[in-house]
Design a protein around this motif. Structure first.
Motif, mmCIF file in Angstrom:
data_model
loop_
_atom_site.group_PDB
_atom_site.id
_atom_site.type_symbol
_atom_site.label_atom_id
_atom_site.label_comp_id
_atom_site.label_asym_id
_atom_site.label_seq_id
_atom_site.Cartn_x
_atom_site.Cartn_y
_atom_site.Cartn_z
ATOM 1 N N ASP A 221 0.662 -1.174 0.024
ATOM 2 C CA ASP A 221 -0.004 -0.086 -0.014
ATOM 3 C C ASP A 221 0.711 1.264 0.067
ATOM 4 O O ASP A 221 0.728 2.094 -0.562
ATOM 5 C CB ASP A 221 -0.783 -0.142 1.150
ATOM 6 C CG ASP A 221 -2.026 -1.028 1.006
ATOM 7 O OD1 ASP A 221 -2.387 -1.470 -0.082
ATOM 8 O OD2 ASP A 221 -2.451 -1.204 2.093
ATOM 9 N N TYR A 224 2.976 1.885 -3.510
ATOM 10 C CA TYR A 224 2.293 2.290 -4.557
ATOM 11 C C TYR A 224 0.933 3.327 -4.341
ATOM 12 O O TYR A 224 0.279 3.545 -5.218
ATOM 13 C CB TYR A 224 1.664 1.135 -5.265
ATOM 14 C CG TYR A 224 2.583 0.111 -5.801
ATOM 15 C CD1 TYR A 224 3.443 0.292 -7.011
ATOM 16 C CD2 TYR A 224 2.795 -1.148 -4.994
ATOM 17 C CE1 TYR A 224 4.271 -0.553 -7.300
ATOM 18 C CE2 TYR A 224 3.690 -2.043 -5.496
ATOM 19 C CZ TYR A 224 4.502 -1.819 -6.589
ATOM 20 O OH TYR A 224 5.409 -2.393 -7.132
ATOM 21 N N GLU A 225 1.204 4.101 -3.177
ATOM 22 C CA GLU A 225 0.363 4.835 -2.916
ATOM 23 C C GLU A 225 0.157 6.167 -3.989
ATOM 24 O O GLU A 225 1.224 6.373 -4.624
ATOM 25 C CB GLU A 225 0.318 5.413 -1.518
ATOM 26 C CG GLU A 225 1.703 6.212 -1.153
ATOM 27 C CD GLU A 225 1.793 6.780 0.179
ATOM 28 O OE1 GLU A 225 0.819 6.322 0.880
ATOM 29 O OE2 GLU A 225 2.987 7.057 0.476
ATOM 30 N N ASN A 226 -1.327 6.592 -3.709
ATOM 31 C CA ASN A 226 -1.373 7.565 -5.009
ATOM 32 C C ASN A 226 -1.044 7.439 -6.212
ATOM 33 O O ASN A 226 -0.591 8.352 -6.926
ATOM 34 C CB ASN A 226 -0.754 9.025 -4.303
ATOM 35 C CG ASN A 226 -1.022 9.303 -3.248
ATOM 36 O OD1 ASN A 226 -2.134 9.426 -2.686
ATOM 37 N ND2 ASN A 226 0.108 9.805 -2.149
ATOM 38 N N ASP A 227 -1.221 5.900 -6.537
ATOM 39 C CA ASP A 227 -1.130 5.618 -7.954
ATOM 40 C C ASP A 227 0.340 5.875 -8.730
ATOM 41 O O ASP A 227 0.422 6.385 -9.493
ATOM 42 C CB ASP A 227 -2.061 6.031 -8.831
ATOM 43 C CG ASP A 227 -1.906 5.363 -10.397
ATOM 44 O OD1 ASP A 227 -1.679 4.090 -10.239
ATOM 45 O OD2 ASP A 227 -2.347 6.079 -11.150
ATOM 46 N N ARG A 228 1.507 5.721 -7.543
ATOM 47 C CA ARG A 228 2.752 6.116 -7.932
ATOM 48 C C ARG A 228 3.284 5.292 -9.330
ATOM 49 O O ARG A 228 3.018 4.241 -9.475
ATOM 50 C CB ARG A 228 3.756 5.783 -6.550
ATOM 51 C CG ARG A 228 5.030 6.065 -6.920
ATOM 52 C CD ARG A 228 6.008 5.885 -5.487
ATOM 53 N NE ARG A 228 5.527 6.839 -4.536
ATOM 54 C CZ ARG A 228 5.147 6.380 -3.511
ATOM 55 N NH1 ARG A 228 5.040 5.232 -3.288
ATOM 56 N NH2 ARG A 228 4.405 7.474 -2.706
ATOM 57 N N ARG A 229 3.914 6.183 -10.127
ATOM 58 C CA ARG A 229 4.519 5.545 -11.269
ATOM 59 C C ARG A 229 6.233 5.623 -11.402
ATOM 60 O O ARG A 229 6.722 6.302 -10.460
ATOM 61 C CB ARG A 229 3.981 6.315 -12.349
ATOM 62 C CG ARG A 229 2.603 6.323 -12.523
ATOM 63 C CD ARG A 229 2.115 5.019 -13.071
ATOM 64 N NE ARG A 229 0.650 4.509 -12.535
ATOM 65 C CZ ARG A 229 0.240 3.132 -12.878
ATOM 66 N NH1 ARG A 229 0.827 2.269 -13.318
ATOM 67 N NH2 ARG A 229 -1.219 2.976 -12.751
ATOM 68 N N ASP A 265 9.653 -2.935 -4.791
ATOM 69 C CA ASP A 265 8.542 -2.435 -5.645
ATOM 70 C C ASP A 265 8.889 -3.027 -7.250
ATOM 71 O O ASP A 265 10.089 -3.145 -7.430
ATOM 72 C CB ASP A 265 8.426 -0.792 -5.655
ATOM 73 C CG ASP A 265 9.558 -0.021 -5.904
ATOM 74 O OD1 ASP A 265 10.126 -0.143 -7.249
ATOM 75 O OD2 ASP A 265 10.283 0.509 -5.177
ATOM 76 N N GLU A 270 7.889 -1.957 -14.504
ATOM 77 C CA GLU A 270 6.702 -1.120 -15.284
ATOM 78 C C GLU A 270 7.142 -0.100 -15.932
ATOM 79 O O GLU A 270 6.477 0.094 -17.101
ATOM 80 C CB GLU A 270 5.993 -0.234 -14.095
ATOM 81 C CG GLU A 270 4.943 -1.098 -13.224
ATOM 82 C CD GLU A 270 4.252 -0.236 -12.215
ATOM 83 O OE1 GLU A 270 4.104 0.814 -12.146
ATOM 84 O OE2 GLU A 270 3.325 -1.149 -11.309
ATOM 85 N N ARG A 318 2.328 -4.246 -8.038
ATOM 86 C CA ARG A 318 1.225 -3.531 -7.944
ATOM 87 C C ARG A 318 -0.027 -4.356 -8.001
ATOM 88 O O ARG A 318 -0.971 -3.974 -7.223
ATOM 89 C CB ARG A 318 1.159 -2.546 -8.908
ATOM 90 C CG ARG A 318 -0.066 -1.182 -8.751
ATOM 91 C CD ARG A 318 -0.015 -0.612 -9.844
ATOM 92 N NE ARG A 318 0.981 0.147 -10.318
ATOM 93 C CZ ARG A 318 1.512 1.323 -9.897
ATOM 94 N NH1 ARG A 318 0.512 2.114 -8.925
ATOM 95 N NH2 ARG A 318 2.611 1.786 -10.063
ATOM 96 N N ARG A 319 -0.098 -5.301 -8.794
ATOM 97 C CA ARG A 319 -1.403 -6.031 -9.153
ATOM 98 C C ARG A 319 -1.545 -7.138 -7.824
ATOM 99 O O ARG A 319 -0.407 -7.355 -7.214
ATOM 100 C CB ARG A 319 -1.393 -6.845 -10.505
ATOM 101 C CG ARG A 319 -0.170 -7.924 -10.428
ATOM 102 C CD ARG A 319 -0.110 -8.506 -11.745
ATOM 103 N NE ARG A 319 0.511 -9.909 -11.778
ATOM 104 C CZ ARG A 319 1.973 -9.995 -11.760
ATOM 105 N NH1 ARG A 319 2.681 -8.587 -11.787
ATOM 106 N NH2 ARG A 319 2.600 -11.109 -11.715
#
Length: 441
Positions: A221, A224-229, A265, A270, A318-319
Motif C-alpha cells: 500500500d 504504490y500509494e497515490n498511484d505512484r509511477r 517495488d 513497469e 502493484r497487481r
C-alpha cells in the motif's frame, strides 16, 4: 574525451606480453597515448587476464584437473600491478575521471557486459519512501492501528445455494507493553534523524514479528500509494534496455546484462513495460528462484530474449500477487536467514554471475552503501578479482562543486568506496542521475 582502442595498440601488446614489466616503460606508454585510449587498453588487459584464468579453470574442472595456483597468483599480481601503477594517472585527471569512466562503461554496455544495481534512491526519485521513511510509516501503523483479527461471515439474507460472505473485524490486537516501548523508541530515533542501520533493522523486526506476512500488504500500500509511477531514473534505465547486437557474443543480447534491485517495488519493471520491452522479475519463492514475466515475455516464450530484473530483497508488484512464499529481506531475522550461511539462491546468483565475474561490471544507482551485507558482497568480489572495479553514481559530499574539487579531495572522498571495489562517479545534484545514465547509450 576519447575512450577506445589505442593507435599504439601494438606497443601495449608488446608491453603486456613482455617477461617483466618496467614501471617507467608503462608510464611512458600512458603519457605518449591519449589518456582514454591508454585506460581502455589497461582495463581490457585486466579483464582479459581474469577471463583467461576463468576459462582455464573451467577447462581444468571439466577434465578433473587441479587448478594451477601459480597461474592464479600470477594473474592477480599482474592485475594489481596494472591497477596500482595506473592510479596516479587517473588521479591526475581530477574531476575528468568521471568522463573516463562513462566512456569505459559505454563500451561495456554496448557489449551487454554492464549491469545496473538499483537502490532506494530510484524509488525516492519516483516519489516513494526511503528505507527510514518506510520503517517509520510501518511502525506508526503498528503502534496506532495494531493488528486486526478478521473472519469471513455470511451476509444477511443469503441462502445456502446463494450465500455471500464478507470480512468482519472481530478484534484488534496491540503490541505488548515492552514491545510498544521499543517501537516508540525506534520511531522517535527515526523522526529525530538519528536512526542508524541497526535501529532501522530493529524497527523492521518489530513490525515483522507482530504482523507476519500481513506486513507486506501494508508495505505494498505504501509503495504504490497515490498511484505512484516509475520515475526519471527508472525511465532512463529502461531507455537503454532494448537489445544490442554483439556479434562476438552470438548476436542480440539485453541492453543491460542484468538489472539488479534492492527494492521491493516493481517500478523498474513497469518502466520496461511502458517501453514495450519483454522483461521478467526474479525473486526467491521459498528456496527457488522464480520468474514473473510480463505479457510480452510470456507471449514470446521463456527462451526468447528478455530483460531480467533480479529483486535481491523481495518482490511485491502493484497487481494482486500471492506473496505467501516470497522471501523478503526486511528485518534482522530475515537477514540472518538469507545471509547467515552460505550464499545460495538469488544472492549467490548475483555474486557469481555479475559481481565476481571477470567479464561483467555493475553500475550502482541510488545506493547509499549503508547495507553492510551488500557491501560484503562487493568486498568479497574485490578479493576474487583484485585490481578490478565496479562503479557507482554518488552525490559529491564536498562543500564545493564536484568540478571544482582538487585531486586530493577526490581521492579522500573516493577511498572508502575504492576499498570495496567501487569507483565513484560524482554528481552535484540528484537531478543529474538520469542524464548520466543516458550518456551510456
Amino acid at each position: 574525451m576519447y575512450v577506445g582502442p589505442s593507435q599504439h595498440a601494438h606497443a601495449w601488446r608488446a608491453f603486456f606480453t613482455a617477461r617483466s614489466w618496467e614501471p617507467q616503460l608503462f608510464a611512458d606508454l600512458v603519457e605518449r597515448d591519449e589518456i582514454g585510449a591508454a585506460f581502455f587498453e589497461i582495463e581490457t588487459q585486466i579483464n582479459g587476464l581474469y577471463r583467461s584464468l576463468q576459462m582455464s579453470q573451467a577447462l581444468a574442472q571439466r577434465f578433473g584437473l587441479s587448478v594451477d595456483e601459480d597461474r592464479r597468483g600470477e594473474v592477480e599480481l599482474k592485475a594489481r600491478w596494472l591497477s596500482l601503477n595506473a592510479e596516479r594517472f587517473r588521479e591526475a585527471l581530477g574531476p575528468a575521471q568521471r568522463e573516463l569512466d562513462i566512456g569505459l562503461m559505454q563500451w561495456m554496455r554496448r557489449a551487454s557486459c554492464l549491469s545496473v544495481v538499483i537502490g532506494a534512491g530510484a524509488t525516492m526519485d519516483a516519489g516513494g519512501p526511503s528505507w527510514a521513511e518506510l520503517v517509520r510509516r510501518l511502525l506508526l501503523r503498528v503502534i496506532e492501528r495494531g493488528r486486526e483479527q478478521t473472519e469471513m461471515r455470511p451476509r444477511p439474507g443469503g441462502t445456502r445455494e446463494n450465500a455471500e460472505f464478507e470480512r468482519v473485524v472481530t478484534a484488534v490486537e496491540h503490541l505488548a507493553a515492552g514491545e510498544d516501548l521499543r517501537a516508540r523508541a525506534v520511531l522517535a530515533s527515526i523522526e529525530a534523524g538519528q536512526a542508524d542501520t541497526e535501529a532501522l533493522m530493529e524497527g523492521a523486526q518489530i513490525c515483522y514479528d507482530f504482523l507476519g506476512q500481513h506486513l507486506f500488504t501494508d508495505l505494498t500500500d505504501i509503495l504504490y500509494e497515490n498511484d505512484r509511477r516509475p520515475g526519471p531514473i527508472h525511465r532512463a534505465i529502461a531507455e537503454l534496455a532494448p537489445a544490442v547486437n554483439v556479434p562476438d557474443r552470438g548476436g542480440l543480447l539485453p541492453g543491460w546484462d542484468a538489472i539488479i534491485t534492492y527494492n521491493f517495488d516493481d517500478l523498474m519493471g513497469e518502466a520496461l513495460d511502458e517501453a514495450g520491452l519483454a522483461r521478467a522479475a526474479y525473486a526467491m519463492r521459498g528456496d527457488e528462484l522464480a520468474g514473473d514475466p510480463n505479457t510480452l515475455a510470456r507471449e514470446q516464450g521463456q527462451h526468447a530474449l528478455h530483460q531480467g530484473i533480479y529483486h535481491v530483497h523481495g518482490y511485491t508488484p502493484r497487481r494482486l500477487f500471492l506473496i505467501t512464499h516470497v522471501r523478503f529481506v526486511f528485518s534482522t531475522s530475515q537477514y540472518e536467514c538469507t545471509y547467515g550461511g552460505s550464499r545460495a539462491g538469488i544472492v549467490g546468483e548475483v555474486f557469481a554471475r555479475w559481481l565476481a565475474n571477470p567479464v561483467h561490471h555493475a553500475l550502482y544507482v541510488g545506493c547509499s552503501f549503508a547495507d553492510e551485507e551488500m557491501n560484503r558482497l562487493l568486498r568479497d568480489a574485490a578479493k576474487v578479482l583484485p585490481g578490478r572495479y565496479h562503479y557507482a553514481l554518488l552525490k559529491w559530499p564536498g562543500s564545493c562543486r564536484h568540478s571544482e574539487a582538487s585531486a586530493m579531495e577526490l581521492a579522500l572522498a573516493s577511498a572508502p568506496y575504492l576499498s570495496m571495489g567501487v569507483r565513484p562517479l560524482w554528481f552535484d545534484d540528484f537531478g543529474e542521475i538520469a542524464g548520466l545514465i543516458r550518456r551510456l547509450a
